[in-house]
Design an enzyme around this catalytic site. Structure first.
Site, PDB file in Angstrom:
ATOM      1  N   ARG A 143     -12.057   9.132  27.990  1.00 33.46           N
ATOM      2  CA  ARG A 143     -11.549   7.966  27.253  1.00 33.46           C
ATOM      3  C   ARG A 143     -11.127   8.327  25.844  1.00 33.46           C
ATOM      4  NH1 ARG A 143     -16.733   4.589  28.900  1.00 33.46           N
ATOM      5  NH2 ARG A 143     -17.439   6.737  28.757  1.00 33.46           N
ATOM      6  N   LYS A 173     -30.290   6.090  30.866  1.00 35.32           N
ATOM      7  CA  LYS A 173     -29.850   4.692  30.984  1.00 35.32           C
ATOM      8  C   LYS A 173     -30.800   3.914  31.885  1.00 35.32           C
ATOM      9  CE  LYS A 173     -24.957   5.949  30.566  1.00 35.32           C
ATOM     10  NZ  LYS A 173     -23.623   5.925  31.190  1.00 35.32           N
ATOM     11  N   SER A 196     -19.209   0.606  30.899  1.00 37.15           N
ATOM     12  CA  SER A 196     -20.142  -0.294  31.582  1.00 37.15           C
ATOM     13  C   SER A 196     -21.092  -0.935  30.574  1.00 37.15           C
ATOM     14  CB  SER A 196     -20.947   0.473  32.634  1.00 37.15           C
ATOM     15  OG  SER A 196     -20.093   1.009  33.612  1.00 37.15           O
ATOM     16  N   HIS A 236     -12.945   2.905  35.868  1.00 39.32           N
ATOM     17  CA  HIS A 236     -13.408   3.814  36.931  1.00 39.32           C
ATOM     18  C   HIS A 236     -12.443   3.770  38.119  1.00 39.32           C
ATOM     19  CE1 HIS A 236     -17.758   2.873  35.448  1.00 39.32           C
ATOM     20  NE2 HIS A 236     -17.472   4.089  35.044  1.00 39.32           N
TER      21      HIS A 236
HETATM   22  P1  ADP Z   1     -22.014   8.573  33.255  1.00 38.71           P
HETATM   23  O1  ADP Z   1     -23.355   7.949  33.114  1.00 38.71           O
HETATM   24  O2  ADP Z   1     -21.990   9.834  34.099  1.00 38.71           O
HETATM   25  O3  ADP Z   1     -21.237   8.738  31.969  1.00 38.71           O
HETATM   26  P2  ADP Z   1     -20.210   6.404  33.836  1.00 38.71           P
HETATM   27  O4  ADP Z   1     -20.329   5.464  34.984  1.00 38.71           O
HETATM   28  O5  ADP Z   1     -20.369   5.847  32.481  1.00 38.71           O
HETATM   29  O6  ADP Z   1     -21.251   7.530  34.167  1.00 38.71           O
HETATM   30  O7  ADP Z   1     -18.834   7.175  33.909  1.00 38.71           O
HETATM   31  C1  ADP Z   1     -18.468   7.934  35.035  1.00 38.71           C
HETATM   32  C2  ADP Z   1     -17.178   8.670  34.732  1.00 38.71           C
HETATM   33  O8  ADP Z   1     -16.127   7.739  34.497  1.00 38.71           O
HETATM   34  C3  ADP Z   1     -17.200   9.559  33.473  1.00 38.71           C
HETATM   35  O9  ADP Z   1     -16.370  10.682  33.715  1.00 38.71           O
HETATM   36  C4  ADP Z   1     -16.581   8.671  32.415  1.00 38.71           C
HETATM   37  O10 ADP Z   1     -16.000   9.426  31.374  1.00 38.71           O
HETATM   38  C5  ADP Z   1     -15.524   7.973  33.252  1.00 38.71           C
HETATM   39  N1  ADP Z   1     -15.136   6.691  32.657  1.00 38.71           N
HETATM   40  C6  ADP Z   1     -15.946   5.725  32.204  1.00 38.71           C
HETATM   41  N2  ADP Z   1     -15.245   4.689  31.715  1.00 38.71           N
HETATM   42  C7  ADP Z   1     -13.939   5.004  31.883  1.00 38.71           C
HETATM   43  C8  ADP Z   1     -12.699   4.352  31.562  1.00 38.71           C
HETATM   44  N3  ADP Z   1     -12.670   3.164  30.943  1.00 38.71           N
HETATM   45  N4  ADP Z   1     -11.540   4.967  31.888  1.00 38.71           N
HETATM   46  C9  ADP Z   1     -11.569   6.191  32.481  1.00 38.71           C
HETATM   47  N5  ADP Z   1     -12.701   6.871  32.788  1.00 38.71           N
HETATM   48  C10 ADP Z   1     -13.875   6.292  32.501  1.00 38.71           C
END
Ligand code: ADP
Length: 164
Positions: free
Chosen positions: A91, A42, A129, A18
């Site tokens: 990703r 979630k 996460s 992130h």
């Molecule tokens: P959500 O519940 O909206 O998917 P996340 O916190 O899982 O929220 O992800 C928020 C954003 O960050 C999304 O656009 C997701 O694709 C991106 N993201 C999550 N993990 C990574 C990573 N390892 N590298 C780049 N972007 C990521």
């Protein structure tokens, strides 16, 4: 013209993947708002206040990044803060289907708001996460995946709940 983008997510917790998107995104836009939302699919480990506070701490070094909680539709929040773009990280191909659907839905809801994707850096492309919470639950070392400020919070939380 000043360009404001909004990077939405659950950030439970914020990890280095992130942060990489935030660091790269804030160079592309004049202002980047990290919007911490509630994902009904979630059950979060950290409360919304904890996630916002942690994100504020780890993004304090970026001059044009702010962090806000939000509820409701992301496109409404983007409009409310004067934004024109939604920033998302991509990703793997498995992200693509979900992100494609979401961006089409958002485009239909508000055609004035564009979704901009940044590809995950290779070293972070496996990070999520949920995976980190599983590793934490089994006592694995999260030092290579999480910002330092997140480590003690996650260690304190894991064990008291089975949240994913
Ligand atoms: P959500 O519940 O909206 O998917 P996340 O916190 O899982 O929220 O992800 C928020 C954003 O960050 C999304 O656009 C997701 O694709 C991106 N993201 C999550 N993990 C990574 C990573 N390892 N590298 C780049 N972007 C990521």
């Amino acid at each position: 013209m000043s360009r404001t983008a909004v990077y939405t997510g659950t950030f439970d917790p914020v990890h280095l993947g992130h942060l990489d998107i935030i660091e790269r995104g804030c160079k592309v836009f004049d202002r980047l708002i990290v919007a911490v939302g509630i994902n009904p699919d979630k059950s979060p480990l950290l409360t919304i206040d904890e996630r916002v506070a942690l994100l504020r701490e780890v993004t304090a070094r970026f001059g044009n990044v702010t962090v806000e909680p939000f509820t409701g539709l992301a496109v409404h929040f983007v409009k409310q803060v004067g934004g024109t773009c939604m920033l998302r990280g991509l990703r793997t191909t498995s992200d693509l289907e979900y992100e494609f659907t979401m961006s089409l839905a958002n485009m239909t809801l508000d055609p004035e708001i564009e979704t901009v994707f940044l590809m995950a850096k290779d070293i972070y492309s496996h990070l999520s996460s949920s995976l980190l919470k599983q590793i934490a639950a089994f006592g694995g070392d999260l030092g290579k995946f999480l910002p330092e400020q997140a480590l003690s919070i996650i260690k304190g939380k894991v064990g008291s709940t089975g949240a994913r």
